[in-house]
Scaffold this motif. Sequence first.
Motif, mmCIF file in Angstrom:
data_model
loop_
_atom_site.group_PDB
_atom_site.id
_atom_site.type_symbol
_atom_site.label_atom_id
_atom_site.label_comp_id
_atom_site.label_asym_id
_atom_site.label_seq_id
_atom_site.Cartn_x
_atom_site.Cartn_y
_atom_site.Cartn_z
ATOM 1 N N ASN A 1 -2.906 -0.319 -4.074
ATOM 2 C CA ASN A 1 -3.800 -0.861 -2.950
ATOM 3 C C ASN A 1 -4.769 -1.700 -3.133
ATOM 4 O OD1 ASN A 1 -1.868 1.196 -1.845
ATOM 5 N ND2 ASN A 1 -3.604 2.671 -1.155
ATOM 6 N N GLY B 1 0.840 -1.170 0.001
ATOM 7 C CA GLY B 1 -0.094 0.029 0.110
ATOM 8 C C GLY B 1 0.819 1.178 0.109
ATOM 9 N N VAL C 1 -0.314 12.067 -0.376
ATOM 10 C CA VAL C 1 -0.528 13.224 0.660
ATOM 11 C C VAL C 1 -0.489 14.326 -0.141
ATOM 12 C CG1 VAL C 1 -0.461 14.229 2.961
ATOM 13 C CG2 VAL C 1 0.048 11.695 2.894
ATOM 14 N N ASN D 1 0.392 5.860 0.067
ATOM 15 C CA ASN D 1 -0.482 6.924 0.628
ATOM 16 C C ASN D 1 0.193 8.135 -0.462
ATOM 17 O OD1 ASN D 1 -2.740 8.382 1.312
ATOM 18 N ND2 ASN D 1 -1.310 8.742 3.363
ATOM 19 N N GLN E 1 -4.119 16.519 -6.952
ATOM 20 C CA GLN E 1 -4.222 15.350 -7.000
ATOM 21 C C GLN E 1 -4.241 15.023 -8.559
ATOM 22 O OE1 GLN E 1 -3.376 11.750 -5.874
ATOM 23 N NE2 GLN E 1 -4.255 12.556 -4.178
ATOM 24 N N VAL F 1 -2.382 4.810 -6.813
ATOM 25 C CA VAL F 1 -2.974 4.303 -5.314
ATOM 26 C C VAL F 1 -3.739 3.163 -5.961
ATOM 27 C CG1 VAL F 1 -4.060 4.859 -3.548
ATOM 28 C CG2 VAL F 1 -2.426 6.537 -4.464
#
Length: 100
Positions: free
Chosen positions: A94, A72, A76, A74, A82, A90
Amino acid sequence: MGASHAAHLAAGGARVVLADILDDAGAQTAAAIGNAAIYQHLDVRDEEQWANVVAATIRRFGQLDALVNNAGINVVSPLADQTMESWNKVLEINLTGTLR
């Protein structure tokens, strides 16, 4: 988290295969665990690499009994910053990667 899982499982008698894209850290963790562990390079987004890890597991240990898939990442950043590329990365790692 994966290193902790692997060490705990090996301490309980399991033989473990650590797989990651962080080759140096993965190899060091496997070496620290000892003969019950091996390291294999794996980008969970790549089906061929999954097949290689499974084959290496069976070659070394004779079978595959369980899988702890905790890959996984992340990203931020504010939602407005984004990108679709980072969003898709992601999701590929994930979610999709854990399905392969």
